[in-house]
Scaffold this active site. Structure first.
Site, mmCIF file in Angstrom:
data_model
loop_
_atom_site.group_PDB
_atom_site.id
_atom_site.type_symbol
_atom_site.label_atom_id
_atom_site.label_comp_id
_atom_site.label_asym_id
_atom_site.label_seq_id
_atom_site.Cartn_x
_atom_site.Cartn_y
_atom_site.Cartn_z
ATOM 1 N N GLU A 128 30.901 23.104 -4.231
ATOM 2 C CA GLU A 128 30.032 23.872 -3.529
ATOM 3 C C GLU A 128 28.921 24.559 -4.069
ATOM 4 O O GLU A 128 27.831 24.682 -3.455
ATOM 5 C CB GLU A 128 30.865 24.786 -2.436
ATOM 6 C CG GLU A 128 31.801 24.294 -1.539
ATOM 7 C CD GLU A 128 31.068 23.328 -0.475
ATOM 8 O OE1 GLU A 128 30.666 22.312 -0.775
ATOM 9 O OE2 GLU A 128 31.046 24.096 0.821
ATOM 10 N N THR A 181 21.284 24.295 3.105
ATOM 11 C CA THR A 181 22.199 25.799 3.064
ATOM 12 C C THR A 181 21.394 26.474 2.280
ATOM 13 O O THR A 181 21.393 28.009 2.345
ATOM 14 C CB THR A 181 23.446 25.484 2.432
ATOM 15 O OG1 THR A 181 24.194 24.401 3.414
ATOM 16 C CG2 THR A 181 24.390 26.587 2.361
HETATM 17 P P1 ADP Z 1 26.483 20.674 4.198
HETATM 18 O O1 ADP Z 1 26.502 22.381 4.735
HETATM 19 O O2 ADP Z 1 26.522 19.710 5.502
HETATM 20 O O3 ADP Z 1 27.302 20.452 3.163
HETATM 21 P P2 ADP Z 1 24.313 21.387 2.416
HETATM 22 O O4 ADP Z 1 23.019 21.342 2.524
HETATM 23 O O5 ADP Z 1 25.152 22.355 1.793
HETATM 24 O O6 ADP Z 1 25.097 20.505 3.752
HETATM 25 O O7 ADP Z 1 24.806 20.406 0.914
HETATM 26 C C1 ADP Z 1 24.251 19.075 0.883
HETATM 27 C C2 ADP Z 1 23.467 18.900 -0.596
HETATM 28 O O8 ADP Z 1 24.774 18.680 -1.360
HETATM 29 C C3 ADP Z 1 22.579 17.814 -0.493
HETATM 30 O O9 ADP Z 1 21.510 18.592 -1.545
HETATM 31 C C4 ADP Z 1 23.302 16.763 -1.179
HETATM 32 O O10 ADP Z 1 22.534 15.860 -1.860
HETATM 33 C C5 ADP Z 1 24.315 17.455 -2.108
HETATM 34 N N1 ADP Z 1 25.514 16.699 -2.377
HETATM 35 C C6 ADP Z 1 25.886 16.041 -3.665
HETATM 36 N N2 ADP Z 1 27.032 15.284 -3.495
HETATM 37 C C7 ADP Z 1 27.464 15.152 -2.124
HETATM 38 C C8 ADP Z 1 28.381 14.706 -1.206
HETATM 39 N N3 ADP Z 1 29.250 13.996 -1.939
HETATM 40 N N4 ADP Z 1 28.369 14.874 0.117
HETATM 41 C C9 ADP Z 1 27.214 15.509 0.545
HETATM 42 N N5 ADP Z 1 26.415 16.379 0.017
HETATM 43 C C10 ADP Z 1 26.318 16.122 -1.534
#
Ligand code: ADP
Length: 307
Positions: A128, A181
């Site tokens: 995260e 986020t």
């Molecule tokens: P969510 O709240 O839906 O998780 P976020 O914006 O917090 O969305 O996180 C997504 C970010 O994390 C993006 O920048 C994405 O490229 C990165 N990321 C890296 N690996 C992953 C993964 N396995 N799954 C989802 N997002 C990923």
């Protein structure tokens, strides 16, 4: 066991009055992951279906969470990971958390469960941190514990499993726009007034009590956020109308799912939850924004083995 296929649930974080501390897991929305033991040390991500995400394990949350586990594990080999990505990144229903939690849960299974759920939460939080710059646990905790979870404290990490009322259903509408986020954190103030604090912890206490006692009226009265929602909702087109639509459909309450743009509603019974979905849809049809709707019971198990 050399290989495992894992269902990694989508999650709703914050749940109105529980910013950064409360979350719940969904049952019918989630990713799938295959995790395989390898003789070669380290972690390799060999396939990602559905979304364009980094295969480099250092840049993918699944890899980063996995490395955190490997650093503490008594294990000489490594892992290979395949991700079937159903949850769109930036949707607000824990896309990154599903991968972080699924990776460490699956690895723990393959190693014979040496780590507790709480330890897995701590590993998954490292994923995260990569996604949103903050090692928050409000998505990864419900993804791993199932049901509703309360992160009572971050230092030391203390996660409380909260009872899930049997008839509770979630409706989520995801307008097809992306809110990162990290961006939706930037708009937040860093301090709150005592008055707002009093309202918020009154509601959080009410919500937790309502969940434990299955008091749907109390849950409904408590699903209010006086601090974050008024600021963040500005980033979500049609937010106030969707809230009104959810209420008109019979929801107990609604709010921003995680950092948005998805909006969630909680309802008593599946029929009402479906009705709420129909009602919420109308708003985005009128505005002309594409959307997806999910109706799900609350997943009380968290990550689970598919095969
Ligand atoms: P969510 O709240 O839906 O998780 P976020 O914006 O917090 O969305 O996180 C997504 C970010 O994390 C993006 O920048 C994405 O490229 C990165 N990321 C890296 N690996 C992953 C993964 N396995 N799954 C989802 N997002 C990923």
């Amino acid at each position: 066991m050399e290989e495992i296929k894992v269902f990694c649930p989508a999650t709703i974080a914050n749940v109105s009055c529980g910013f950064d501390v409360l979350g719940l897991a969904l049952d019918s929305v989630g990713d799938e992951m295959v995790i395989r033991k390898t003789k070669e040390k380290g972690i390799r991500i060999t396939k990602i279906l559905g979304q364009n995400l980094p295969l480099d394990a250092e840049k993918n949350v699944a890899g980063v969470a996995g490395f955190a586990l490997l650093a503490q594990a008594d294990y000489n080999g490594g892992f290979e990971i395949e991700i079937d990505k159903i949850i769109k990144p930036g949707s607000g229903i824990g896309s990154s958390a599903a991968s972080s939690a699924g990776a460490v849960w699956g690895m723990n299974q393959l190693l014979g469960n040496p780590f507790s759920e709480l330890e897995l939460v701590a590993f998954a939080m490292q994923g995260e941190k990569l996604a949103s710059l903050v090692a928050h646990a409000d998505n990864v905790a419900p993804a791993l514990f199932g049901g509703f979870t309360l992160v009572r404290s971050y230092d030391p990490l203390d996660v409380v499993a909260v009872h899930t009322p049997k008839e509770l259903f979630a409706t989520v509408i995801h307008p097809q726009i992306e809110v990162k986020t990290a961006d939706s954190r930037k708009v937040l103030k860093t301090s709150i007034s005592l008055q707002d604090g009093i309202k918020q912890w009154g509601n959080l206490g009410g919500l937790i009590t309502g969940l434990f006692t299955e008091d749907y009226d109390l849950i409904s009265r408590s699903l209010q956020d006086h601090i974050v929602e008024p600021i963040r909702s500005i980033l979500i087109p049609g937010f106030n109308d969707v809230k009104k639509a959810a209420q008109a459909g019979g929801a107990l309450g609604s709010g921003i799912s995680g950092s948005g743009p998805s909006i969630f509603a909680l309802s008593k019974g599946e029929e009402t939850a479906l009705e709420v979905g129909k009602s919420m849809k109308e708003v985005y049809k009128k505005i002309g924004i594409d959307f997806e709707v999910h109706v799900s019971k609350i997943n009380t198990q968290g990550c689970k083995k598919i095969s």
